[in-house]
Structures are given as C-alpha cells and as structure tokens.
Design a protein around this motif. Structure first.
Motif, short mmCIF file in Angstrom:
data_model
loop_
_atom_site.label_atom_id
_atom_site.label_comp_id
_atom_site.label_asym_id
_atom_site.label_seq_id
_atom_site.Cartn_x
_atom_site.Cartn_y
_atom_site.Cartn_z
N TYR A 1 0.84 -1.21 0.00
CA TYR A 1 0.00 0.00 0.00
C TYR A 1 0.87 1.25 0.00
O TYR A 1 0.63 2.20 -0.74
N GLN B 1 -9.83 1.84 -2.63
CA GLN B 1 -10.86 2.88 -2.71
C GLN B 1 -11.98 2.50 -1.74
O GLN B 1 -12.46 1.36 -1.76
N GLY B 2 -12.33 3.46 -0.90
CA GLY B 2 -13.36 3.20 0.10
C GLY B 2 -13.18 4.18 1.24
O GLY B 2 -12.22 4.94 1.26
N ARG C 1 -1.63 9.08 -7.81
CA ARG C 1 -1.54 8.08 -6.74
C ARG C 1 -2.47 8.47 -5.59
O ARG C 1 -2.02 9.01 -4.57
N SER D 1 -4.14 8.29 -2.31
CA SER D 1 -3.84 7.48 -1.13
C SER D 1 -4.07 8.28 0.14
O SER D 1 -3.78 9.48 0.19
N ALA D 2 -4.56 7.58 1.18
CA ALA D 2 -4.74 8.23 2.48
C ALA D 2 -3.39 8.59 3.10
O ALA D 2 -3.28 9.50 3.90
N ALA D 3 -2.34 7.84 2.71
CA ALA D 3 -0.99 8.14 3.22
C ALA D 3 -0.18 8.80 2.12
O ALA D 3 0.99 8.49 1.90
N ARG E 1 3.46 10.24 2.46
CA ARG E 1 4.49 9.20 2.61
C ARG E 1 4.74 8.51 1.26
O ARG E 1 5.87 8.26 0.87
N LEU E 2 3.66 8.21 0.56
CA LEU E 2 3.77 7.49 -0.72
C LEU E 2 4.47 8.34 -1.78
O LEU E 2 5.40 7.88 -2.44
N PRO F 1 -6.00 13.05 1.62
CA PRO F 1 -6.21 11.68 2.10
C PRO F 1 -7.60 11.13 1.81
O PRO F 1 -7.82 9.92 1.92
N LEU F 2 -8.52 12.01 1.43
CA LEU F 2 -9.87 11.53 1.12
C LEU F 2 -9.96 11.02 -0.32
O LEU F 2 -11.04 10.64 -0.78
N ALA F 3 -8.83 11.06 -1.04
CA ALA F 3 -8.85 10.67 -2.46
C ALA F 3 -9.40 9.26 -2.64
O ALA F 3 -10.01 8.96 -3.68
N GLU F 4 -9.19 8.41 -1.64
CA GLU F 4 -9.67 7.02 -1.77
C GLU F 4 -11.19 6.93 -1.59
O GLU F 4 -11.78 5.90 -1.87
N GLU F 5 -11.78 8.01 -1.08
CA GLU F 5 -13.21 7.96 -0.82
C GLU F 5 -14.04 8.53 -1.96
O GLU F 5 -15.25 8.39 -1.97
N VAL F 6 -13.40 9.22 -2.90
CA VAL F 6 -14.18 9.84 -3.98
C VAL F 6 -14.06 8.98 -5.24
O VAL F 6 -13.04 8.34 -5.48
N THR F 7 -15.14 8.97 -6.00
CA THR F 7 -15.12 8.19 -7.23
C THR F 7 -14.68 9.05 -8.42
O THR F 7 -14.09 8.56 -9.36
N GLN G 1 -12.14 11.58 -9.48
CA GLN G 1 -10.88 12.15 -9.01
C GLN G 1 -10.73 13.63 -9.37
O GLN G 1 -9.90 14.34 -8.80
#
Lengths: 112, 433
Positions: free
Chosen positions: A85, A93-94, B55, B57-59, B62-63, B192-198, B200
């Motif tokens: 990850y 995604q979630g 990319r 990511s919530a992190a 770091r990524l 970090p909310l990028a993973e929650e949206v459909t 982008q």
C-alpha cells in the motif's frame, strides 16, 4: 496458489474465527478485487459471514487493486498489505473507516 | 470537497496570523499579502492535484515522497510534517483559550484547552465522525459569518480605508506573504480523502475553489480588522476577531465571533486528530514507528495514536499558553507548510522522471517549469517565515529556524537510528490455529 484460492483461504479463516464473525456481524460490505484495473471477483461480508464471488460485483463498498501476484500474496498471508500500500503496488478505494477495518481483519487473520 | 478543504484550512489561529501579516504591511493593505499568498498556493494545489490524481492514497505524503524522492527522506519529512499538525492544534488551543477567557473571565483559559481537546479525543475514540452534510453546513456558516461581519463593519465605517493599496517595503511584503501562507495551511489535508471519492477531478476542483473562498473571506476580514482595530491594540491583542465582531454588531457580534472561534477550533482539532492518527497508524503498520501505535480499539480507531496525539497536543498547548510564544508556532507552521509544498513539487519532478508513462488525470503544465517555480517561490517564502519576528527573548536569534533545525535533526537521527533503514516486506506466517 490462484487468486480465488487465496481469497477462499482468507474467507475460510475469517469464518472459522467466531470472535471476528461477532465483531463484524453488522459490517455488511462488498469488497471488489480488481486485477490491473479489471474487476475480477469480490469478497462479500454479510451478517458476519464472508464468501468469495467470482466476476465483477454489481455494487462495491471497497475496491482493492493490484497485480495478481500481489493480491495472491496478501490474501494468502504471505505479504502484509501495508508495504504494497505504501509503495503504491496496492490501491484502495473506500471510506477510511472501512479500509482500517479491512486492514485490521487481515492483521487478525494472518498476524502482523 | 470545497467545504472539506476550506474547513480544514479554517483555523482559529488564522486570526492571529492575520495580525502578524498586518504588522508587516502599511495601513489596511494586509489583504494584498493574504491574496498573494493564496495565489501562490494555487501552484501548490496544482502540485497536489497531480500527485493525488496519479496516486490517490490516504498516506499520500508518505507514498509520493517515497516514490518521488527516497524512502529515508520520506520518513523523516513525514515525521516533521506531523509537527505542522501539532503546531496548528497548539496554536488553535491558545486562541480558543484567549477568546473564551475574554467572554467568560471567571474560568481560566487552560480549563477550556483541556476540555475541548479531551472532548475531541473522546469523540474520536468512539469512532464518531460528523456527517458530511454537517461538515459542509459548518464550514459555509463560518465563512458566511466572516463575510457578513466584514461587510457590516466596513459599511459602518462608510467603506473609508487607509492606504488599502500600499504594499510597503519589498522585504516586509515578502515576510507578510510568507506568513500569509499559514492562513491556507491544511487546504491540502483533503488529499487523504482521495480514496473515498469516485470522481478524481473533484479533488483538484475542491482545492482550487477552497483557496479562492478562504482568500476572499480572510482578505476581506483583514480589511475590517486593520481598519477598525488600532495598530497599537492589534499589536498586543489575542482576540482581534472578537473586537471586529463587537465593532460590527456590538455584543451580539462579540459572542457570535466567539462561537465562530470555538466551532473553528473544534473542527481543526477533529480534522487534525483524524488525519494525524491515521498517518501514525500507517507508519506504525509499516514498522517505521512503534507497532503499538498500529493498534485499533473496538470502534476500529487507532486509539494509542490518538492518545499520543492528545498528550503531545496538550503539552504543546500548555507550553504556548504559559509562555505566550504562539508566534513561534505560527512561523514554524508557515515554514513547514511552505517546505511541504517544496517537497511535494520535488516529488512531482521525481515521479515525472521515474514514472513518465503513468496516467495523470491532472498535470501541472507540460514541462517541469511549474514544479520548479513552486520550489523556488516556496523556498523563498519558507526562508521569510523562518526569519520572522517571534517575540521570544533575544530577538536577534532566529528562533523559528533554530526550532525547526532541532526538529529536523531529531527526524534525521530517528530515521538513521530508529527504524530499520528499509523496513522489510511484512512476510507473515499463519498464526497457530
């Protein structure tokens, strides 16, 4: 080990763990598994029971995407999800809550 | 996304940051520095848009820095960046205590700091998150309050301003803009909310619009503030927003702005606790931090990470409360934020080279001119913020730079001596049945 076999192994361990089933009895989610961007199958959690459904799910709450060997290693317990990850091999995604809980499940099932 | 990004940047300490900006500008011209800082932050927003589109990511921090720069640098800078979050919490606590104490002098400010931080901790430990609609409504209500109070205050003064267009000496302007960046701190914490949206594209759009909204609201409020609060009062007040509220609407305006301050501080505490605890969790899970920080409680919340954040926040807040050295935190926060933008732009350049063929839903210009310009501009602003006055004894010592150097040395030492140089892939064996 194939992807479906590794998912089956993951689901079997989940279903065999009474504590985990109790903790997640209200957490009904569909976890889509995408291989290289293509939907391949899903893990479905319903009333504290987990099953593997081949094919693209009709709805998804969480989506995990990676190359097939990475997914096989993660669900087969060979590789923790954090490393892929944080190096970008695994995408998620979630909602943050769902992702944390899934990570927690993996930790309880396969250890740290 | 607009309200989330704006809400994260909307901190109570912004009012004191505005005062600091105003002290480097002539008359009522602080708004120019604030808007200029906002325009420059658009470059940073473009950098984050490219990174998060590529990319999500919530992190993310770091990524991106790990892939675009190096693993060790990424870890050290991520730890340093967490200090920005803690600095904002501590500075906001100070403002909150000063504001409530002005309204209710019978209760010491320190009680409010402990009460509010503990309340937010308990809510987070229970895993309770405010509904999205409530977050949206709160942010828009806060912004609308600023605009309304500004408009009423300026109307009462007949819209007569003092030298609203005089920038003053270039050196002072540079430092004012550098400190102005602090007002926008946190707009990128939405990534970090990028993973929650459909979709982008909604994230870049949200960040750009949020910068505009914050810029207009705070630039306008600074006009009212510098015009109605005399310079000598402004230089020593800790409650400029309450004074403007009183000027505009009397006692109602005072209490209204007090409520705005309290709600703002709570949303800042909450947003900071959520984002920082998840980052600590991710670092613990990859074994860069003690593994105990990666534990979740029954509500699936990283409770130990939250407790650590609470303890450090309270300690920092108490030190600031008793020392009054809030400017040191504002300057350190502005410097670290500017450096964050530099590092993000650096990561963009690195990723353009290492992953040239990767899909980029948003691209900051064709060549690397945009990211390089971001690096140059924000390095200059970081230097300006690091050398701004702090009102700590021995004014000839650049205390902000000293503090950051000590923190940087600590981060370097931790990276070299603390975790393994490259955490091994987490190879696991099934636990015994």
């Amino acid at each position: 080990m194939t992807l479906i076999e590794s998912l089956d192994a993951f689901a079997s361990r989940f279903n065999a763990n009474e504590r985990l089933r109790q903790m997640n009895r209200d957490w009904n989610r569909t976890i889509a598994i995408d291989v290289e961007g293509e939907p391949r199958c899903a893990l479905v959690l319903e009333d504290g029971h987990m099953r593997v459904e081949p094919g693209a799910p009709s709805a998804r709450d969480i989506a995990l995407g990676a190359a097939e060997p990475v997914l096989v290693d993660i669900f087969g317990g060979e590789l923790g999800p954090t490393e892929p990850y944080l190096d970008g091999r695994l995408t998620v995604q979630g909602s943050q809550e769902d992702v944390l809980r899934l990570d927690f499940l993996s930790m309880l099932i396969w250890g740290e | 996304m607009v309200s989330t990004s704006a809400g994260l940047a909307f901190a109570a300490v912004n009012f004191l940051a505005m005062v600091e900006v105003a002290q480097y500008m002539l008359g009522d011209s602080a708004w120019i520095a604030i808007l200029t800082a906002g325009v420059l932050c658009l470059m940073a927003a473009a950098v984050f848009s490219e990174l998060t589109g590529m990319r999500p990511s919530a992190a993310g921090i770091r990524l991106w820095t790990r892939l675009g720069i190096s693993d060790r640098f990424s870890l050290g800078f991520t730890l340093l960046y967490l200090v920005t979050v803690l600095a904002v919490i501590a500075a906001d606590s100070f403002v909150l205590a000063a504001a409530i104490h002005a309204g209710i002098p019978a209760i010491p400010g320190v009680v409010w700091i402990l009460m509010f931080l503990t309340l937010v901790l308990l809510v987070n430990l229970r895993g309770v998150r405010p509904a999205g609609l409530l977050e949206d409504a709160t942010t828009f209500a806060l912004l609308a309050s600023l605009v309304l109070v500004t408009a009423v205050a300026l109307a009462r003064g007949g819209f007569r301003l003092t030298t609203p267009l005089a920038v003053g000496p270039p050196g002072n302007f540079l430092q004012a803009v550098a400190l102005g960046v602090f007002i926008y701190v946190g707009f990128e914490w939405v990534t970090p909310l990028a993973e929650e949206v459909t979709d982008q594209r909604s994230l870049p759009r949200g960040m750009f619009l949020a910068l505009g909204v914050i810029g207009v609201a705070f630039a306008g409020f600074s006009l009212a503030m510098t015009h109605f609060v005399p310079q000598r009062v402004l230089a020593r007040t800790l409650i400029p927003q309450l004074l403007v509220g009183r000027t505009a609407l009397g006692a109602v305006g005072f209490w209204w702005m007090l409520a705005v301050t309290a709600v703002t501080a709570i949303t800042t505490f909450n947003g900071s606790f959520v984002s920082a605890s998840r980052l600590l969790y991710a670092l613990a899970r990859e074994r860069s931090l003690p593994r105990s920080l990666g534990r979740l409680n029954l509500h699936f919340v990283p409770h130990r990470a939250l407790w650590i954040l609470w303890m450090v926040s309270v300690s920092m807040a108490l030190v600031v409360f008793w020392s009054g050295a809030y400017r040191l935190l504002i300057n350190a926060g502005a410097t670290l934020e500017a450096l964050m933008y530099v590092v993000a732009a650096w990561a963009v350049i690195g990723l353009r080279r290492r992953e040239s063929g990767a899909a980029r839903p948003f691209r900051f210009g064709r060549g690397t001119l945009g990211p390089w310009a971001t690096i140059v501009v924000f390095l200059g602003l970081a230097a300006g913020a690091a050398t701004s006055s702090t009102e700590v004894p021995l004014p000839s010592v650049p205390w902000t730079a000293v503090l950051l150097a000590v923190l940087a040395l600590g981060a370097v030492a931790y990276v070299r001596l603390g975790p393994p140089a490259h955490p091994p892939p987490t190879q696991r064996r099934p636990p015994p049945a």
